[in-house]
Design an enzyme around this catalytic site. Structure first.
Site, PDB file in Angstrom:
ATOM      1  N   HIS A   1       0.822  -1.223   0.000  1.00 43.70           N
ATOM      2  CA  HIS A   1       0.000   0.000   0.000  1.00 43.70           C
ATOM      3  C   HIS A   1       0.852   1.267   0.000  1.00 43.70           C
ATOM      4  O   HIS A   1       0.320   2.360  -0.208  1.00 43.70           O
ATOM      5  CB  HIS A   1      -0.927   0.028   1.223  1.00 43.70           C
TER       6      HIS A   1
ATOM      7  N   ASP B   1      -2.535 -10.404  -2.492  1.00 46.30           N
ATOM      8  CA  ASP B   1      -3.114  -9.982  -1.212  1.00 46.30           C
ATOM      9  C   ASP B   1      -4.605  -9.681  -1.429  1.00 46.30           C
ATOM     10  O   ASP B   1      -5.018  -9.311  -2.528  1.00 46.30           O
ATOM     11  CB  ASP B   1      -2.378  -8.720  -0.724  1.00 46.30           C
TER      12      ASP B   1
ATOM     13  N   HIS C   1      -6.219  -7.210  -0.482  1.00 43.06           N
ATOM     14  CA  HIS C   1      -6.408  -5.787  -0.758  1.00 43.06           C
ATOM     15  C   HIS C   1      -5.607  -5.360  -1.990  1.00 43.06           C
ATOM     16  O   HIS C   1      -4.518  -5.868  -2.234  1.00 43.06           O
ATOM     17  CB  HIS C   1      -5.942  -4.951   0.442  1.00 43.06           C
TER      18      HIS C   1
ATOM     19  N   ASP D   1      -4.360 -12.943   3.270  1.00 42.27           N
ATOM     20  CA  ASP D   1      -5.614 -12.519   3.888  1.00 42.27           C
ATOM     21  C   ASP D   1      -6.810 -12.905   3.015  1.00 42.27           C
ATOM     22  O   ASP D   1      -7.956 -12.517   3.304  1.00 42.27           O
ATOM     23  CB  ASP D   1      -5.613 -11.015   4.237  1.00 42.27           C
TER      24      ASP D   1
HETATM   25  C1  SP5 Z   1      -1.171  -5.194   3.958  1.00 43.91           C
HETATM   26  C2  SP5 Z   1      -2.629  -5.216   4.247  1.00 43.91           C
HETATM   27  O1  SP5 Z   1      -3.252  -6.276   4.169  1.00 43.91           O
HETATM   28  N1  SP5 Z   1      -3.203  -4.066   4.639  1.00 43.91           N
HETATM   29  C3  SP5 Z   1      -4.594  -4.025   4.915  1.00 43.91           C
HETATM   30  C4  SP5 Z   1      -5.004  -2.742   5.522  1.00 43.91           C
HETATM   31  C5  SP5 Z   1      -6.465  -2.777   5.873  1.00 43.91           C
HETATM   32  N2  SP5 Z   1      -6.811  -1.732   6.768  1.00 43.91           N
HETATM   33  C6  SP5 Z   1      -8.221  -1.588   6.988  1.00 43.91           C
HETATM   34  C7  SP5 Z   1      -8.681  -2.520   8.056  1.00 43.91           C
HETATM   35  C8  SP5 Z   1     -10.154  -2.416   8.293  1.00 43.91           C
HETATM   36  C9  SP5 Z   1     -10.500  -3.152   9.545  1.00 43.91           C
HETATM   37  N3  SP5 Z   1     -11.677  -3.908   9.367  1.00 43.91           N
HETATM   38  C10 SP5 Z   1     -12.001  -4.665  10.554  1.00 43.91           C
HETATM   39  C11 SP5 Z   1     -13.075  -5.673  10.293  1.00 43.91           C
HETATM   40  C12 SP5 Z   1     -13.318  -6.453  11.542  1.00 43.91           C
HETATM   41  N4  SP5 Z   1     -14.328  -7.443  11.317  1.00 43.91           N
HETATM   42 ZN    ZN Z   2      -4.194  -7.208   2.667  1.00 45.38          ZN
END
Ligand code: SP5
Ligand code: ZN
Length: 347
Positions: free
Chosen positions: A163, A199, A201, A288
């Site tokens: 990211h 990934d 994301h 993930d």
């Molecule tokens: C590297 C990587 O995988 N970065 C991901 C960043 C995501 N950040 C946002 C997280 C949002 C949290 N959501 C929580 C859901 C709980 N059920």
């Molecule tokens: Zn991720």
């Protein structure tokens, strides 16, 4: 497979991130890398080595000097604001959205931090620079190992990188390890490099770094950004610009998509990489996508990761695997090492 292990990774240890207005414990924590290291030991997948430090100049191939300067000094400036800050994670206070100016850096640190940050989920801590720099060392060393004839190399590091852009951090990422590996491969003689980002994301940082270039193909399979982080990039119509037109491929899938749909996208990605005919491949290896991941909504099972490694092996190119996301700590080691073992035992 050679593993470049970031022994400094645990120096980056965030206390919390913001989620829906609340502080929640960080998902991106040291235990993640510990899980993978333990599984590597159990499975005996080859030597684990410590990287040589690379000069800051290598990082400037991808990141701006101004951003690197900010990151390196950020913690001491945070603590200088107030000695009590030493016990607190650093977060930005202001972000320069659209009509605000970003050409003049504020002197106030927490405000300036907003210039280099994209979200409220990425704490900067006392050891962030050390951990991120040593991780970048691992990435450049892994790329170098491929140039010296290794068939595969694995970067076991955190914080992750995909990211992070040329001049910003976010999504738990500070230095873009995959981009640094790809650039080093090119600087060391490769003519073309493909990056495949698996990934959950979208790898917005990596995409933005190479968006105008045709020497690096970026292909990403990820959850549709309409509903998932990073939200503001990763759509199918982003194909690259200028010389880079046609060298960016996004394969977004709706959150909740089936594993079959995911592997169909993997096939599309691999066919595109095959036609690009790169000299080497860099894999942004996030797991993930796992059914039990606490952040994500894909459904891959542990055994599926062996199949991914096998399919990547069939590309027949020297390959660097860079650890990115994956938050189901208990299963993380098995899932990551399955990809590596699938790669090693295929063919
Ligand atoms: C590297 C990587 O995988 N970065 C991901 C960043 C995501 N950040 C946002 C997280 C949002 C949290 N959501 C929580 C859901 C709980 N059920
Ligand atoms: Zn991720």
């Amino acid at each position: 497979m050679l593993t470049f292990y970031n022994e400094q990774h645990a120096q980056h240890r965030g206390r919390h991130e913001f989620f829906r207005g609340e502080q929640v414990p960080c998902f991106e924590k040291p235990e993640r890398a510990d899980s993978v290291l333990a599984e590597l030991g159990r499975r005996g997948l080859g030597r684990i080595v410590t990287p040589h430090g690379v000069p800051l100049m290598s990082l400037e191939r991808i990141h701006t000097p101004r951003y690197l300067h900010f990151l390196r000094n950020a913690w001491s400036e945070w603590v200088a604001l107030d000695p009590a800050n030493a016990q607190k994670d650093a977060f930005p206070s202001v972000w320069p959205v659209r009509t605000l100016r970003s050409d003049i850096e504020p002197e106030n640190f927490a405000a300036r931090m907003g210039l280099y940050s994209m979200d409220s989920g990425t704490p900067l801590t006392a050891g962030t620079w050390t951990a991120a720099k040593t991780g970048a060392d691992c990435a450049v060393n892994a790329a170098h190992a491929l140039r010296l004839g290794e068939r595969g190399a694995f970067v076991l590091s955190r914080p992750p990188g995909h990211h992070a852009g040329a001049d910003f951090f976010g999504g738990y990422c500070f230095l873009n390890n995959a981009a640094l590996a790809a650039q080093h491969l090119l600087d060391d003689g490769a003519r073309k490099v493909a990056i495949i980002d698996i990934d959950y994301h979208h790898g917005n940082g990596t995409q933005s770094i190479f968006y105008h270039r045709d020497d690096v193909l970026f292909v990403s399979i990820h959850a549709d950004p309409r509903n998932e982080y990073p939200f503001y990039l990763g759509h199918a119509d982003e194909r690259g610009e200028g010389a880079g037109h046609g060298y960016n491929m996004n394969l977004p899938l709706a959150a909740g998509s089936s594993t079959q749909a995911w592997f169909t996208a993997l096939e599309t990605a691999c066919v595109r990489i095959g036609s690009f005919a790169p000299d080497a491949v860099v894999v942004s290896l996030g797991v993930d996508t796992f059914v039990g991941d606490p952040l994500s909504r894909f459904a891959l099972q542990s055994a599926d990761y062996l199949k991914i490694g096998e399919r990547l092996a069939w590309l027949g190119k020297p390959t660097a695997f860079i650890f990115e996301g994956g938050y189901a700590v208990k299963e993380l080691g098995v899932n990551v090492v399955n990809v590596l073992e699938g790669y090693e035992t295929a063919l």
